[in-house]
Structure formats: structure tokens, C-alpha cells
Design an enzyme around this catalytic site. Structure first.
Site, mmCIF file in Angstrom:
data_model
loop_
_atom_site.group_PDB
_atom_site.id
_atom_site.type_symbol
_atom_site.label_atom_id
_atom_site.label_comp_id
_atom_site.label_asym_id
_atom_site.label_seq_id
_atom_site.Cartn_x
_atom_site.Cartn_y
_atom_site.Cartn_z
ATOM 1 N N GLU A 128 0.812 -1.228 0.000
ATOM 2 C CA GLU A 128 0.000 0.000 0.000
ATOM 3 C C GLU A 128 0.842 1.274 0.000
ATOM 4 O O GLU A 128 0.433 2.299 -0.536
ATOM 5 C CB GLU A 128 -0.959 0.021 1.195
ATOM 6 C CG GLU A 128 -2.128 -0.945 1.078
ATOM 7 C CD GLU A 128 -1.816 -2.329 1.614
ATOM 8 O OE1 GLU A 128 -0.628 -2.601 1.927
ATOM 9 O OE2 GLU A 128 -2.753 -3.144 1.722
ATOM 10 N N PHE A 181 -12.180 -6.729 13.628
ATOM 11 C CA PHE A 181 -11.086 -7.238 12.808
ATOM 12 C C PHE A 181 -10.668 -6.180 11.789
ATOM 13 O O PHE A 181 -11.497 -5.614 11.091
ATOM 14 C CB PHE A 181 -11.524 -8.518 12.085
ATOM 15 C CG PHE A 181 -10.462 -9.058 11.164
ATOM 16 C CD1 PHE A 181 -9.238 -9.500 11.676
ATOM 17 C CD2 PHE A 181 -10.669 -9.105 9.795
ATOM 18 C CE1 PHE A 181 -8.249 -9.982 10.827
ATOM 19 C CE2 PHE A 181 -9.684 -9.592 8.941
ATOM 20 C CZ PHE A 181 -8.469 -10.026 9.461
ATOM 21 N N GLN A 182 -9.403 -5.905 11.709
ATOM 22 C CA GLN A 182 -8.827 -4.907 10.794
ATOM 23 C C GLN A 182 -9.409 -3.514 11.001
ATOM 24 O O GLN A 182 -9.566 -2.752 10.051
ATOM 25 C CB GLN A 182 -8.961 -5.357 9.337
ATOM 26 C CG GLN A 182 -8.112 -6.595 9.077
ATOM 27 C CD GLN A 182 -7.932 -6.921 7.604
ATOM 28 O OE1 GLN A 182 -8.810 -6.649 6.806
ATOM 29 N NE2 GLN A 182 -6.806 -7.515 7.282
ATOM 30 N N LYS A 184 -17.623 -0.249 5.462
ATOM 31 C CA LYS A 184 -18.056 -1.254 4.487
ATOM 32 C C LYS A 184 -19.563 -1.187 4.230
ATOM 33 O O LYS A 184 -20.013 -1.313 3.092
ATOM 34 C CB LYS A 184 -17.671 -2.651 4.977
ATOM 35 C CG LYS A 184 -17.934 -3.719 3.932
ATOM 36 C CD LYS A 184 -17.230 -5.028 4.238
ATOM 37 C CE LYS A 184 -17.432 -5.993 3.065
ATOM 38 N NZ LYS A 184 -16.769 -7.277 3.298
ATOM 39 N N MET A 189 24.612 8.337 2.989
ATOM 40 C CA MET A 189 24.437 9.623 3.659
ATOM 41 C C MET A 189 24.667 9.475 5.162
ATOM 42 O O MET A 189 25.206 10.361 5.812
ATOM 43 C CB MET A 189 23.041 10.180 3.367
ATOM 44 C CG MET A 189 22.866 11.607 3.795
ATOM 45 S SD MET A 189 24.097 12.706 3.063
ATOM 46 C CE MET A 189 23.211 13.341 1.657
HETATM 47 C C1 LIG Z 1 12.484 5.379 5.562
HETATM 48 C C2 LIG Z 1 13.777 6.020 5.933
HETATM 49 N N1 LIG Z 1 14.554 5.455 6.892
HETATM 50 C C3 LIG Z 1 15.725 6.031 7.232
HETATM 51 C C4 LIG Z 1 16.152 7.175 6.622
HETATM 52 C C5 LIG Z 1 17.485 7.817 7.025
HETATM 53 N N2 LIG Z 1 18.412 7.793 5.897
HETATM 54 C C6 LIG Z 1 18.617 8.888 5.121
HETATM 55 S S1 LIG Z 1 19.682 8.590 3.864
HETATM 56 C C7 LIG Z 1 19.928 7.022 4.376
HETATM 57 C C8 LIG Z 1 20.862 6.105 3.616
HETATM 58 C C9 LIG Z 1 20.415 5.829 2.229
HETATM 59 O O1 LIG Z 1 21.236 4.866 1.659
HETATM 60 P P1 LIG Z 1 21.189 4.545 0.124
HETATM 61 O O2 LIG Z 1 19.784 4.406 -0.324
HETATM 62 O O3 LIG Z 1 22.093 3.422 -0.178
HETATM 63 O O4 LIG Z 1 21.709 5.895 -0.533
HETATM 64 P P2 LIG Z 1 23.160 6.582 -0.470
HETATM 65 O O5 LIG Z 1 23.103 7.621 0.606
HETATM 66 O O6 LIG Z 1 24.152 5.523 -0.201
HETATM 67 O O7 LIG Z 1 23.296 7.194 -1.822
HETATM 68 C C10 LIG Z 1 19.190 6.735 5.525
HETATM 69 C C11 LIG Z 1 19.184 5.444 6.224
HETATM 70 C C12 LIG Z 1 15.293 7.733 5.659
HETATM 71 N N3 LIG Z 1 15.589 8.872 5.036
HETATM 72 N N4 LIG Z 1 14.135 7.136 5.322
#
Ligand SMILES: Cc1ncc(C[n+]2csc(CCOP(=O)(O)OP(=O)(O)O)c2C)c(N)n1
Lengths: 163, 571
Positions: B50, B112-113, B162, B478
Site C-alpha cells: 500500500e 477485525f482490521q 463497508k 548519507m
Molecule cells: C524510511 C527512511 N529510513 C531512514 C532514513 C534515514 N536515511 C537517510 S539517507 C539514508 C541512507 C540511504 O542509503 P542509500 O539508499 O544506499 O543511498 P546513499 O546515501 O548511499 O546514496 C538513511 C538510512 C530515511 N531517510 N528514510
């Protein structure tokens, strides 16, 4: 600074939680909140007492206005207004305290609205400071219960919050 | 004739000219799915989770300026959708989210749900409704579309129990709807506009700063006209890229945490700032106190009064829709005989060009390691700058924003406000449905892509020839960058072990997979993907330099002029 915000809002399920949710989500403070339907049953009138810097209060009014259920918002404390709060206090009233309670209630223009052998219920209206002063004036150990409605406010004279 | 609630809903969507509904069925929406089955004007896209349904509807809207529509069942359907809804809300994307609910008689009994959908989503929607009576259904749907797409746009949720979708009622779709408590201001105050133009004409070091609001309100043409007329420098936020053509002398590029040196310096040092559909958020201006150290007059155009003077005090607020206000400003400017101060402007541009001379986005492509920036540059070349680019969240997102030079609005699709990893692939799906002939690339990272990887299956079902550009650095890049800079280089849980073989994974889903680990192969691989495999989904797994960082950078809480440029040896 303390502000009294008046809100006209749709009398819809959930409208109250939209307002209170906004305050908690954005970290605004609520000192008191009162709400009830107006003469037009489709609308409710809410009074919120809050505090914050001018910037914060400006944001509060803007954010409130942004809620779809909110019809109108006014900061009553910006100009002359009247505020009232109702308090019910149940006090122990036995022996010499019985006379003393009656006397203090009279001084504060309270009304005793329920009487038993051992207790009174005193009804008091006024601004919040007056209610605070009453509580201060009586002996704490004699207070059995207090209930306060929170402040309701209205602008003086031509200041009208209506659609 | 009496129709069921479900049939009424479908008729409403038809009246709204809805072409696609992104969704996933379940018990509480079975009547609605049955009604969808019996018609063929609205196409339903079956996602695999979803969250992706909402993201796809969101990108459908971002890339087309039509309202996105999605449909999910009660309980877990709703909770799965929440990430998508919050993502759309933070970026003000108009969506209508339809959710099933347990029958009215069961509400509140822990059925439920069952979940309190209206309660759970309240803080992350523009508005939501619970329809308790089928008689209110059509009008509620009308209101939902109206609210979603007017004023400051946003997601609106309609929760339909529903039994309501089964009840019978006459169908009548209101032509218009008005809500007494909702009257967004469209036209800007003429006195304020006069004042603004006056200020702009007197400016010695002016700057224009444009955000997502310009794109959402389709005000790019007005923005371009005004900017060119004034001859002022312009910068855009992450959400505003594309409103003003990137390859243009007046454009200083993106500002903010990973913005260019010239954009941030000009922003900090200008004397008059025109903010257009932007909200001075923390990733853009950094520390507001530092920002306020330099005196400047600020003009702020926004449809949402609460965006004005929220983080930064402004001098000339103008509430109104951006294209409207800009148009009025242009008229005002044309009527005025004064011209901008050419001499002051010339010396301001000289200063800006000096800043620009730092070439703050510079990087070095080595012989044996693929630099992520290089891949994006090549992507730009190979697609002729004409692709829709979606992105996830992380370093790759910033590289895409910095190196793909967007020259049209609604081409750069990413989650700016909530920063939701996982949006990239479902965003690409939504874009492709809204623009069936478009070239769509998803620039992602090996971590982000795995957050909605199941949608590769949806892409197969609907033949979506998306080109996935996976900048695979084996790190939560990052996160690693912040750990390196602010946490003593301790890589706490930021290394991604046990990555799947993405080539095989793509193939398992019926797509084309490629693994590219040499710089010399980057361009040929891209060419092959975009020509030979034009009609296929291609998963390009680029093995990139693990140590690359995004520069320039302003650390959280720092000011615009406190940029960290690239590491010394890189300069
Ligand atoms: C749902 C979610 N969880 C955690 C984060 C924190 N976060 C920001 S960037 C990142 C790393 C992303 O890694 P990747 O997709 O490999 O991209 P890169 O930075 O290596 O280019 C994280 C964990 C986020 N932005 N969104």
C-alpha cells in the site's frame, strides 16, 4: 505572554481533536480550553488560553485558520474583552468552619448551591485571578474537590466573532 | 436510480475524470473493488504494498498536476499507506486517499482490521472525512477533490465503512462545492505588490529564491519572465528544481545543505530577497539566527499564510497564488519607469561570478572507480536532459539534484519534506502512468531501492520501462557521511552486508539487469539501456566509489556561509 484565543469551528465529530492535536503536535501550550455549541447548532465556540511570544501566537492563529473545520479565529487579548470562568468547590463545613466558609464565599460573591451536614458546594464565577484568589483565601485542608471550567471569553462592544 | 455506495464512489471518480486508481484490495473495500470491476473507464493499478500505491499516486500528481487517487483497505492497508500519505503531505501534493473502514456498527469495538484511520492520519493530511451515511458520500468526494487541489494542496482522506459502500442511494454529484470555513486567498494584495516591486527596483544585491510552490502552482513561465526582466540571480530549493532552466547564467543552482557555494553565498549576502513559494526550512537556510545576521529585506509570496514568518521574519508578506502574484508583479514592473540599478547589479554579478569560480560541485573521476556524480552526468547526457528523474533519499538524491540539469518543471520527483527512502521506484511508476511515453529514470541507492523493491513485480505487470540507476556504494551513504564528519568516523550500522545480486533479482522479476563496475562502461551501459532496451525495465547496478561524499555541505544547525567544501585533496 498570556493570550486568549477565540475560535468558531464547525460542530463536527473530530473538530476538537484537530485543534488539540495541532497544539500538541506543534508544541504550543494550552492552559485551558472550553468549547460548546453556539446559538447556531452547526457551530461551536471555543476559547483557548495559551501563552507564548508574539511570533508563536501569530503562528498559532495562522495554523488554526488553516484547519478546514475552523471558521474564524480571534486573539481576544489583543483588545478589550471580558473573560469568565466558573468554579465549583466542595469544602468541608463543620463547626466554626461552617460560618467562616459562608463568610468568605459571600466576600467573593460566591453562591452556596449544595449543603450537607458536613460540606458546602460553592459556585464562583469571575476571571481566573479571582478564582485563584478564592482558593488562596480558604484553608487548603478544607477543600474536598475543585472543578473549573476554564476561561470563556468575549470581546467588548463592537468586537464580534460571527460569520 | 439507486446506486450502492461503491457505485456512487466510482461514479464520482468518473465525474472527476480520474484515469488511474492505485490500490490494493481487502475486506473493507470489496464492494468498491466489485464496482471497479464492472466498469472500464477507470483503470486500477495493483501495487504490491500500500505504501507504493500512495507514492505512485503522489508521483502521478507531481508529474502531471492532476489529483492522484489511491484506494486501500482498513487496518493494515491504512497503516501501510501512512508513510505515503505523510510523504505527500510534507510536499503539499494533492491526493485523494480512499480507505475502507469496518462497518459503522463495528467502529470502536476493536473489530477485525479496525484502526482509527481518521485519528492516525489526522496530523498528516490536509483534511480527512469519515463517511457515516451513504447520502453524504458524493458530496464528501467532491469536497475531497476540491480541498486537495485548491489553496495549498495536500492529501485528503475519505474513510468509507463497508456498510456505507453497500447502502443504496440516489446519485447526484454536485457541480460545485463551497466550504464556509475554507476560503484560500488567490489574489495578492496590490499594496503589498507595489511595495515589493519598489524594493526590488531599489535593490543593490538582489536574489530570487524559488521553491516547490512555484512548481505546484505551475508558475514557471511567470517566474522566468520576472527573473529575466529583472536580470537578478535566482536559486531554487530541492523541491523547486526545474521551474527555472538550469543551464542559464542567471541560475545559481540549488541552495541549502548541499547547494552550490554561489547560491548559498548570494542568499546570505543579498540585500533584498524575493522568496517565491518556498518556506525557509532548516535544510535550506540552516540556522535562522545565522541567516538573520545579515540585514536584508525579505519579500515572501506564498499561498499559505502560516508559511510566512514561521522561521524567518519577512518584511513584505504577499499571500496569494504564485502565478497570480508574479503576474501582478510583472505588470507593476512594466508600468514603472524606474529600472533596476544596473551599476549595482553589475558589481553584484561580479561578486557572484567570483563565488561561482570556486566550482563547488567539482569532483575527480578516477580511472578505476565509478564516481556517483559521473553516472548522473552521463545519465543527463544520454537522456538529452529530457527524462523524468525520480529519486530516493540519500547521497544519490543529492547527486541527482546537483548534476541532472532540469530545465522543465515537474521532471524532478523526490521526497523533499519527509525524506522517505523507498519512494524512487513507486514514484517512477506514477510518473510513467501520468506520462505514458516519457523516459523515466530512477536514481537510487542500494539501501533505498530495497525499501519498495517488491514493486518490480508491478512494473512487470504493467510493462513500465523504467530505468533504475542504482548507485551502489554498499553503504547507507548519507549516514556514513554524517558518521564520518560528526561521529568520529564510527560506521555504526551503516554498512550494508549481504546485498542481493541485483542483476539476478531484476531477472527474477522478469526484467533486464546490468552490473557496471568500470568507469569506461558507464556510458555504454546507459546507452544500451536507453536504446536497445528502450521498452524494458533495466536495473543498472553501478558499483560506485564507497568513499564519495556530497559537497558542498552545511552541517545541521550551521549557517549558509559556513559551507564545507570538498576535502582538501579533492580541490
Ligand atoms: C524510511 C527512511 N529510513 C531512514 C532514513 C534515514 N536515511 C537517510 S539517507 C539514508 C541512507 C540511504 O542509503 P542509500 O539508499 O544506499 O543511498 P546513499 O546515501 O548511499 O546514496 C538513511 C538510512 C530515511 N531517510 N528514510
Amino acid at each position: 505572554m498570556r493570550h486568549i484565543i477565540s475560535i468558531l469551528l464547525e460542530n463536527e465529530a473530530g473538530a476538537l481533536s484537530r485543534v488539540s492535536g495541532l497544539f500538541s503536535a506543534r508544541g504550543y501550550n494550552i492552559e485551558s480550553l472550553t468549547v460548546a455549541p453556539t446559538e447556531d447548532p452547526s457551530m461551536s465556540r471555543m476559547t483557548i488560553v495559551t501563552s507564548g511570544s508574539d511570533e508563536v501566537v501569530e503562528q498559532i492563529t495562522k495554523q488554526l485558520n488553516k484547519l478546514v473545520d475552523v471558521v474564524k479565529v480571534a486573539d481576544l487579548s489583543e483588545a478589550s474583552h471580558i473573560e469568565r470562568e466558573l468554579m465549583l468547590v466542595k469544602v468541608r463545613a463543620t463547626g466554626k468552619d461552617r460560618e467562616e466558609m459562608k463568610r468568605i464565599s459571600d466576600i467573593f460573591r460566591g453562591r452556596i448551591i449544595d449543603v450537607t451536614d458536613s460540606a458546602y458546594v460553592i459556585e464562583l464565577t469571575g476571571n481566573s485571578a479571582k478564582l485563584d484568589a478564592f482558593i488562596e483565601a480558604i484553608d487548603k485542608v478544607l477543600i474536598l474537590e475543585t472543578v473549573r471550567t476554564g476561561v470563556s471569553g468575549i470581546g467588548r462592544g463592537d468586537r464580534i466573532l460571527k460569520i | 436510480m439507486q446506486l450502492t455506495g461503491a457505485e456512487i464512489l466510482v461514479r464520482c471518480l468518473q465525474e472527476e475524470k480520474v484515469e488511474y486508481v492505485f490500490g490494493y484490495p481487502g475486506g473493507a473495500v470489496l464492494h468498491i473493488y466489485d464496482a471497479l470491476f464492472k466498469q472500464d473507464t477507470i483503470k486500477h493499478v495493483l501495487v504490491r504494498h500500500e505504501q507504493a500505491a500512495v507514492h505512485a499516486a503522489d508521483a502521478f500528481s507531481r508529474s502531471s498536476n492532476r489529483v492522484g487517487v489511491c484506494l486501500v483497505t482498513s487496518g493494515p492497508g491504512v497503516t501501510n499507506a501512512v508513510t505515503g500519505i505523510a510523504t505527500a503531505h510534507m510536499d503539499s501534493i494533492p491526493l485523494v486517499v480512499i480507505t475502507g473502514q469496518v462497518p459503522t456498527a463495528a467502529i470502536g469495538l476493536d473489530a477485525f482490521q479496525e484502526c482509527d484511520t481518521v485519528g492516525i492520519t489526522r496530523p498528516c493530511v490536509k483534511h480527512n472525512f469519515l463517511v457515516r451515511d451513504v447520502k453524504d458520500l458524493a458530496e464528501t468526494i467532491k469536497k475531497a477533490f476540491y480541498l486537495a487541489n485548491t489553496g495549498r494542496p495536500g492529501p485528503v482522506l475519505v474513510d468509507i465503512p463497508k456498510d456505507v459502500s453497500a447502502q443504496l442511494c440516489e446519485f447526484h454529484y454536485p457541480k460545485t462545492v463551497s466550504i464556509r470555513s475554507y476560503n484560500p486567498v488567490v489574489k495578492g494584495h496590490s499594496g503589498q505588490i507595489k511595495k515589493a516591486v519598489q524594493l526590488l527596483l531599489e535593490a543593490k544585491r538582489p536574489m530570487i529564491y524559488s521553491g516547490g510552490g512555484t512548481i505546484l502552482s505551475d508558475a514557471d513561465q511567470q517566474l522566468i519572465k520576472l527573473t529575466r526582466k529583472l536580470g537578478f540571480p535566482i536559486t531554487q530549493t530541492l523541491m523547486g528544481l526545474g521551474a527555472y532552466p538550469a543551464p542559464d547564467r542567471q541560475n545559481l543552482g540549488m541552495l541549502g545543505m548541499h547547494g552550490t557555494f554561489e547560491a548559498n553565498m548570494a542568499m546570505q549576502n543579498c540585500d533584498v530577497l524575493l522568496a517565491v513559494g518556498a518556506r525557509f526550512d532548516d535544510r535550506v537556510i540552516g540556522n535562522p539566527e545565522h541567516f538573520a545576521q545579515n540585514a536584508r529585506k525579505i519579500i515572501h509570496i506564498d499561498i499559505d499564510p502560516s508559511s510566512i514568518s514561521k522561521r524567518v521574519r519577512v518584511d513584505v508578506p504577499i499571500v496569494g497564488s504564485v502565478p497570480n502574484v508574479l503576474e501582478d508583479m510583472i505588470k507593476q514592473l512594466e508600468a514603472d519607469t524606474t529600472k533596476p540599478d544596473a551599476k549595482a547589479l553589475a558589481s553584484w554579478w561580479k561578486q557572484i561570478d567570483e563565488w561561482r569560480g570556486k566550482d563547488s560541485l567539482k569532483y575527480t573521476q578516477s580511472k578505476d572507480l565509478i564516481m556517483p556524480q559521473y553516472v548522473v552526468e552521463k545519465l543527463y547526457e544520454v537522456t538529452g536532459g529530457d527524462a523524468f528523474v525520480t529519486s530516493d533519499v540519500g547521497q544519490h538524491q543529492m547527486f541527482a539534484a546537483q548534476f541532472y540539469k532540469f530545465d522543465k518543471p515537474r521532471r524532478w520527483i523526490n521526497s523533499g519534506g519527509l525524506g522517505t527512502m523507498g519512494v524512487g521506484l513507486p514514484y517512477a511508476m506514477g510518473v510513467r502512468f501520468a506520462n505514458p511515453k516519457a523516459t523515466v529514470a530512477c536514481v537510487t541507492g542500494e539501501a533505498s531501492i530495497q525499501m519498495c523493491i517488491q514493486e518490480l513485480s508491478t512494473c512487470k505487470q504493467y510493462n513500465l520501462p523504467i530505468k533504475i540507476v542504482n548507485l551502489n556504494n554498499r553503504y547507507l551513504g548519507m549516514v556514513r557521511q554524517w558518521q564520518e564528519m560528526f561521529h568520529g568516523d564510527r560506521h555504526s550500522e551503516s554498512y550494508l552486508d549481504s546485498l542481493p545480486d541485483f542483476v539476478k533479482l531484476a531477472e527474477a522479476y522478469g526484467h533486464v539487469g546490468m552490473r557496471i563496475d568500470r568507469p569506461a562502461d558507464v556510458e555504454p551501459a546507459l546507452r544500451e539501456a536507453f536504446t536497445k532496451h528502450k521498452n524494458d525495465l533495466v536495473f543498472m547496478d553501478f558499483i560506485t566509489d564507497q568513499t564519495a561524499n556530497v559537497y558542498p555541505m552545511i552541517a545541521a544547525g550551521k549557517g549558509l556561509s559556513e559551507m564545507i567544501l570538498a576535502e582538501v585533496e579533492d580541490l
